[in-house]
Design a protein around this motif. Structure first.
Motif, PDB file in Angstrom:
ATOM      1  N   UNK A 262       0.836  -1.202   0.000  1.00 46.42           N
ATOM      2  CA  UNK A 262       0.000   0.000   0.000  1.00 46.42           C
ATOM      3  C   UNK A 262       0.868   1.249   0.000  1.00 46.42           C
ATOM      4  N   UNK A 263       0.374   2.309  -0.602  1.00 47.24           N
ATOM      5  CA  UNK A 263       1.144   3.565  -0.610  1.00 47.24           C
ATOM      6  C   UNK A 263       1.182   4.141   0.796  1.00 47.24           C
ATOM      7  N   UNK A 264       2.349   4.334   1.303  1.00 45.76           N
ATOM      8  CA  UNK A 264       2.476   4.787   2.682  1.00 45.76           C
ATOM      9  C   UNK A 264       2.740   6.290   2.758  1.00 45.76           C
ATOM     10  N   UNK A 265       2.289   7.014   1.728  1.00 45.35           N
ATOM     11  CA  UNK A 265       2.384   8.464   1.818  1.00 45.35           C
ATOM     12  C   UNK A 265       1.495   8.944   2.959  1.00 45.35           C
ATOM     13  N   UNK A 266       0.414   8.137   3.238  1.00 49.48           N
ATOM     14  CA  UNK A 266      -0.424   8.434   4.405  1.00 49.48           C
ATOM     15  C   UNK A 266       0.297   7.871   5.624  1.00 49.48           C
TER      16      UNK A 266
ATOM     17  N   UNK B 224      -0.020  -0.961  12.912  1.00 48.15           N
ATOM     18  CA  UNK B 224       0.047   0.495  13.068  1.00 48.15           C
ATOM     19  C   UNK B 224      -1.240   1.091  12.514  1.00 48.15           C
ATOM     20  N   UNK B 225      -1.991   1.778  13.369  1.00 48.19           N
ATOM     21  CA  UNK B 225      -3.284   2.316  12.933  1.00 48.19           C
ATOM     22  C   UNK B 225      -3.079   3.534  12.034  1.00 48.19           C
ATOM     23  N   UNK B 226      -3.914   3.606  10.999  1.00 52.75           N
ATOM     24  CA  UNK B 226      -3.865   4.700  10.023  1.00 52.75           C
ATOM     25  C   UNK B 226      -5.202   5.445  10.067  1.00 52.75           C
ATOM     26  N   UNK B 227      -5.402   6.319  11.045  1.00 54.27           N
ATOM     27  CA  UNK B 227      -6.707   6.993  11.160  1.00 54.27           C
ATOM     28  C   UNK B 227      -7.022   7.904   9.972  1.00 54.27           C
ATOM     29  N   UNK B 228      -5.984   8.352   9.284  1.00 49.88           N
ATOM     30  CA  UNK B 228      -6.228   9.253   8.147  1.00 49.88           C
ATOM     31  C   UNK B 228      -6.946   8.556   7.004  1.00 49.88           C
ATOM     32  N   UNK B 229      -6.933   7.213   6.992  1.00 47.04           N
ATOM     33  CA  UNK B 229      -7.566   6.474   5.900  1.00 47.04           C
ATOM     34  C   UNK B 229      -8.930   5.910   6.281  1.00 47.04           C
ATOM     35  N   UNK B 230      -9.325   6.087   7.566  1.00 45.17           N
ATOM     36  CA  UNK B 230     -10.570   5.473   8.016  1.00 45.17           C
ATOM     37  C   UNK B 230     -11.760   6.406   7.907  1.00 45.17           C
TER      38      UNK B 230
ATOM     39  N   UNK C  39     -32.612  13.421  14.478  1.00 41.90           N
ATOM     40  CA  UNK C  39     -31.316  12.737  14.475  1.00 41.90           C
ATOM     41  C   UNK C  39     -30.869  12.490  13.033  1.00 41.90           C
ATOM     42  N   UNK C  40     -29.563  12.566  12.838  1.00 42.78           N
ATOM     43  CA  UNK C  40     -28.997  12.300  11.511  1.00 42.78           C
ATOM     44  C   UNK C  40     -27.860  11.294  11.646  1.00 42.78           C
ATOM     45  N   UNK C  41     -27.766  10.417  10.661  1.00 45.49           N
ATOM     46  CA  UNK C  41     -26.640   9.486  10.585  1.00 45.49           C
ATOM     47  C   UNK C  41     -25.575  10.104   9.680  1.00 45.49           C
ATOM     48  N   UNK C  42     -24.441  10.435  10.290  1.00 43.19           N
ATOM     49  CA  UNK C  42     -23.377  11.103   9.539  1.00 43.19           C
ATOM     50  C   UNK C  42     -22.262  10.108   9.215  1.00 43.19           C
ATOM     51  N   UNK C  43     -21.772  10.203   7.989  1.00 41.01           N
ATOM     52  CA  UNK C  43     -20.581   9.436   7.598  1.00 41.01           C
ATOM     53  C   UNK C  43     -19.416  10.420   7.560  1.00 41.01           C
ATOM     54  N   UNK C  44     -18.453  10.215   8.465  1.00 40.37           N
ATOM     55  CA  UNK C  44     -17.341  11.151   8.589  1.00 40.37           C
ATOM     56  C   UNK C  44     -16.028  10.385   8.593  1.00 40.37           C
ATOM     57  N   UNK C  45     -14.926  11.121   8.451  1.00 42.57           N
ATOM     58  CA  UNK C  45     -13.614  10.487   8.554  1.00 42.57           C
ATOM     59  C   UNK C  45     -13.332  10.145  10.012  1.00 42.57           C
ATOM     60  N   UNK C  46     -12.361   9.289  10.262  1.00 43.89           N
ATOM     61  CA  UNK C  46     -12.006   8.911  11.637  1.00 43.89           C
ATOM     62  C   UNK C  46     -11.553  10.135  12.424  1.00 43.89           C
ATOM     63  N   UNK C  47     -10.775  11.020  11.800  1.00 43.70           N
ATOM     64  CA  UNK C  47     -10.359  12.249  12.468  1.00 43.70           C
ATOM     65  C   UNK C  47     -11.569  13.091  12.866  1.00 43.70           C
ATOM     66  N   UNK C  48     -12.535  13.218  11.931  1.00 50.31           N
ATOM     67  CA  UNK C  48     -13.729  14.011  12.217  1.00 50.31           C
ATOM     68  C   UNK C  48     -14.527  13.407  13.372  1.00 50.31           C
ATOM     69  N   UNK C  49     -14.572  12.076  13.450  1.00 46.11           N
ATOM     70  CA  UNK C  49     -15.273  11.417  14.555  1.00 46.11           C
ATOM     71  C   UNK C  49     -14.607  11.762  15.887  1.00 46.11           C
ATOM     72  N   UNK C  50     -13.279  11.722  15.925  1.00 44.92           N
ATOM     73  CA  UNK C  50     -12.556  12.051  17.156  1.00 44.92           C
ATOM     74  C   UNK C  50     -12.874  13.480  17.585  1.00 44.92           C
ATOM     75  N   UNK C  51     -12.956  14.390  16.610  1.00 46.10           N
ATOM     76  CA  UNK C  51     -13.270  15.791  16.933  1.00 46.10           C
ATOM     77  C   UNK C  51     -14.697  15.911  17.454  1.00 46.10           C
ATOM     78  N   UNK C  52     -15.661  15.261  16.783  1.00 43.47           N
ATOM     79  CA  UNK C  52     -17.064  15.359  17.197  1.00 43.47           C
ATOM     80  C   UNK C  52     -17.277  14.807  18.605  1.00 43.47           C
TER      81      UNK C  52
END
Length: 793
Positions: free
Chosen positions: A561-565, A597-603, A615-628
């Motif tokens: 896999x490309x590990x630029x992330x 090694x966890x890659x939260x930027x890709x989740x 209520x709303x079901x939101x699809x967000x990135x893993x980073x966005x979930x941590x912030x919310x």
């Protein structure tokens, strides 16, 4: 001794006189009768004569040694008859030469040619009968005397007495005049010319070593000389009065006319040299002028899709040796020019993309939009659109020239090679072409193939491979394609798994197994991950372990896999830590010696959020979930500063700003930014937008679309590619030298270039630097001649 008197014989013993040899009549009388009869034959009165009697006269003269008199007398009569025929028919038919009217000149010329044909027919008719009468003379006398038989002598006499100045000059002039009149568009009596030409074809010039028809000696050179002068003028006249398509049509018509003329008026012997004259003065002399003719030349024909005119251009140019090279060069120039225009248009409108957000679903309600003003598309979306447009423009251009090549140029392989060189030239002038092609494939495999049949999908992929084939830096394409494929697989964005594998198969055919090995490894990881997750769920079920958060993990082999992330730092909340640790324990129990090694930027995550309205079901990135999740335990009116969020999550600044921008500044504002604005700054603060509402239950937030790299990212990618190329070049050098043991510098450079050409075009200077590096590390050594290298085991 007494003599004995002679014995006197009786009457029966009388001595007879010597027998007289020869005819009863004189040869002069015989010839007088035969000559009168020959004249009667020439006057067409043979019906009243006896063939047997005349044959006997000739037979007797030859038999009694008067063959010479017979031969000379007969030829004299033939010559006299020819002179009489010339005075009676030919000389009165000479053209007056005082008129310029084409019709009258045609009639005068026709009269003379008909007169010549009449004299010929008269002569050959009487000569044929005379040959029958003198058959015995031909068989006995002419062979012994070494003279031509009477028929051949008659033809020689015809040349001497008829085909002579001024008669021949007038005849040839009449033929040329009639041909010119026909070339000018008037109708002539072709049979009169053809009849005269046939006469010249039957008459042979015996003065040279080889017998040559008088036609080849006298008529053909005159026709070719006149034709050359005419078509030299004609070519210049047509260029002044016609555009390119009309010029080509007129030229083709001239070829057809001359082909018909050689078959029906002249001789097929003249066909080839006459074609050469037309090719020289109508085609070869004006190749570049026709191709570059303003508003009607090659470019204009291509722009207007004039397939028939282009086909005519190809057929005419193919007639001459310089034609196809000229056409190939012109095609190459026009393709490169058009390609550069596409590149320039792209460069003029394009820019380095920033972040791009792609959101799906219906328009938000007025409340959701609030008072936001209409915003222009962001730079990344514009640049992505430009990338897609660039590839589509290239495909359209390729389709256009493929159609021209197959229909107009009948699949000419040399022209195909020139077209391919042109496409390769301008495509590689655009340094972003590998990235653009990968983006185009990515866009089609994500959403562009919906509703298309398998055949249509295959056509799109084949066309894309056609463009990819022209790219020299295939390793650059591989890096971008790997990144885009990773996002499609991890985010589940592929429309068709079959299409993905079909594209992979096409790349393998183009570049070999090594090129797609890592790409196939990524598909294998996805398959193994699905099996692992099923085993993990079964494990949880058997162990009766309940988790608040349901996770789905993709385990990626780091070399595939490309590990630029890179593993961006992120402090997970307690809810996520428990779920992730549970999976780690399960996975490591099955695979000892591995490290996760966890890659939260890709989740990404699905989270249900309660707002005031619903209520709303939101699809967000893993980073966005941590912030919310930070806003879960605070009041709606409370704020979190940028610094507080950064400290709590440990997300890198660039990534944090991007995530906050997608949550607070994009289409769906889940958070409120204070102060309001499009950009996120370190002094900003954020609160939960409890008043958010939208008509959809499920909303996708901040799904980052594939985007064109910005300047810094592109420089970073280029540096990584250069580093990979250095390693590949060194590995190739060592592999070659290990096999060959010793090679000269030039041979080694050429072999390295050949082997690496399927991935990129190596620079000879870069190869030289790699060789020097290997010498320093004692993989190679220079020979004493300083021009060769030895491999050191």
């Amino acid at each position: 001794m007494a003599s004995v008197p002679p014995r006197i014989r009786g009457p029966k013993g009388r001595i007879k006189p010597v027998k007289k040899h020869g005819p009863d009549i004189s040869m002069d009388e015989t010839w007088a009768k035969l000559s009168r009869n020959i004249i009667e034959i020439q006057n067409h009165n043979a019906a009243s004569l006896s063939y047997e009697e005349n044959h006997r006269y000739a037979y007797n003269m030859v038999l009694y040694k008067h063959g010479e008199k017979l031969y000379k007398g007969s030829t004299q009569l033939v010559a006299e008859n020819l002179d009489k025929l010339a005075k009676e028919f030919l000389i009165p038919a000479f053209p007056a030469g005082v008129t310029s009217d084409p019709v009258q000149k045609s009639q005068e010329g026709e009269m003379l040619l008909k007169a010549l044909k009449k004299v010929w027919d008269d002569h050959t008719s009487s000569l044929s009968k005379l040959r029958d009468v003198l058959k015995y003379m031909d068989r006995v006398y002419t062979a012994n005397a070494g003279v031509p038989q009477i028929w051949d002598a008659g033809l020689i006499l015809f040349i001497k007495h008829i085909i002579r100045p001024p008669i021949e000059d007038h005849v040839i002039s009449a033929i040329l005049t009639l041909i010119q009149i026909e070339r000018d568009g008037y109708t002539i009596n072709r049979s009169s010319v053809k009849g005269c030409v046939d006469v010249f074809l039957q008459l042979m010039d015996n003065t040279s070593r080889e017998e040559v028809p008088l036609y080849r000696r006298d008529i053909e050179p005159a026709v070719l000389k006149e034709s050359e002068a005419f078509y030299k003028r004609e070519g210049e006249r047509l260029l002044e009065t016609c555009d390119a398509p009309e010029y080509l049509r007129r030229v083709e018509a001239r070829f057809q006319e001359e082909e018909s003329r050689t078959h029906h008026i002249l001789s097929t012997l003249t066909s080839l040299p006459l074609q050469r004259i037309l090719e020289q003065h109508l085609v070869s002399a004006h190749l570049w002028t026709v191709v570059n003719m303003p508003n009607s030349g090659l470019d204009a024909m291509i722009d207007s899709d004039k397939i028939e005119d282009l086909g005519l251009l190809y057929r005419l140019f193919a007639r001459v040796s310089a034609g196809l090279p000229c056409l190939r060069k012109s095609l190459r120039e026009t393709v490169i020019r058009r390609g550069k225009e596409i590149n320039d248009a792209n460069a003029g409108l394009g820019g380095d993309g920033g972040e791009s957000q792609e959101e799906e679903g219906a328009e938000p309600s007025a409340k959701a939009r609030g008072k936001a003003k209409a915003r222009p598309p962001n730079a990344a979306a514009q640049t992505l659109a430009l990338a897609l447009k660039w590839v589509q423009d290239i495909l359209d251009l390729k389709d256009k020239f493929d159609r021209i090549w197959s229909k107009a140029f009948v699949g000419d392989r040399d022209l195909e090679s020139g077209l391919n060189e042109a496409f390769e030239t301008f495509i590689n002038l655009n340094e972003k072409s590998p990235e653009y092609i990968s983006l185009f494939i990515d866009d089609n495999l994500k959403k562009g193939l919906k509703g298309k049949s398998d055949t249509e999908v295959d056509i799109v992929l084949d066309k894309t491979i056609t463009v990819f084939r022209f790219v020299t830096d295939k390793d650059v394409f591989e890096r971008y394609y790997k990144g885009h494929l990773a996002k499609r697989l991890l985010l589940g964005r592929s429309v068709s798994d079959d299409a993905e594998r079909g594209m992979l198969a096409k790349l393998k055919v183009e570049c070999g197994y090594q090129f797609t090995q890592k790409l196939e490894g990524m598909f294998h990881d996805m398959k193994i991950s699905a099996e692992t997750m099923q085993a993990y769920r079964d494990h949880l079920a058997k162990s009766a372990i309940e988790q608040d958060i349901e996770i789905s993990v993709t385990v990626m082999t780091s070399t595939f896999w490309p590990m630029s992330h890179s593993a961006a730092s992120c402090t997970f909340p307690e809810q996520l830590i428990g779920a992730s640790k549970s999976f780690e324990r399960f996975y490591l129990s099955r695979h000892s010696g591995r490290r996760l090694t966890w890659q939260p930027s890709l989740g990404n995550a699905d989270v249900r959020v309660k707002f005031k309205s619903r209520k709303h079901d939101l699809n967000v990135s893993t980073f966005a979930l941590v912030i919310l999740l930070l806003f879960e335990d605070i009041l709606d009116e409370q704020f979190l500063t940028y610094e507080e969020i950064a400290s709590a999550t440990a997300i890198p600044d660039v990534e944090l700003k991007r995530q906050l921008q997608s949550l607070a500044c994009a289409k769906y504002k889940i958070l409120k930014k204070h102060p309001p604005g499009r950009d996120v700054h370190a002094g900003d603060s954020f609160s939960f937008n409890a008043d958010f509402s939208a008509p959809l239950q499920k909303i996708k937030i901040s799904t980052v679309a594939s985007r064109v790299e910005n300047t810094e990212e592109r420089k970073e990618t280029k540096d990584r590619i250069d580093e990979e190329r250095r390693h590949q070049t060194e590995a190739c050098i060592v592999r070659i030298m290990k096999n060959r043991k010793q090679m000269t510098h030039n041979d080694l450079v050429n072999e390295v270039t050949r082997q690496l050409a399927s991935r990129f075009q190596p620079n000879p200077m870069a190869i030289k630097k790699r060789i020097e590096g290997l010498i320093e590390r004692e993989y190679l050594e220079r020979c004493e001649d300083r021009k060769s290298y030895n491999y050191l085991a």
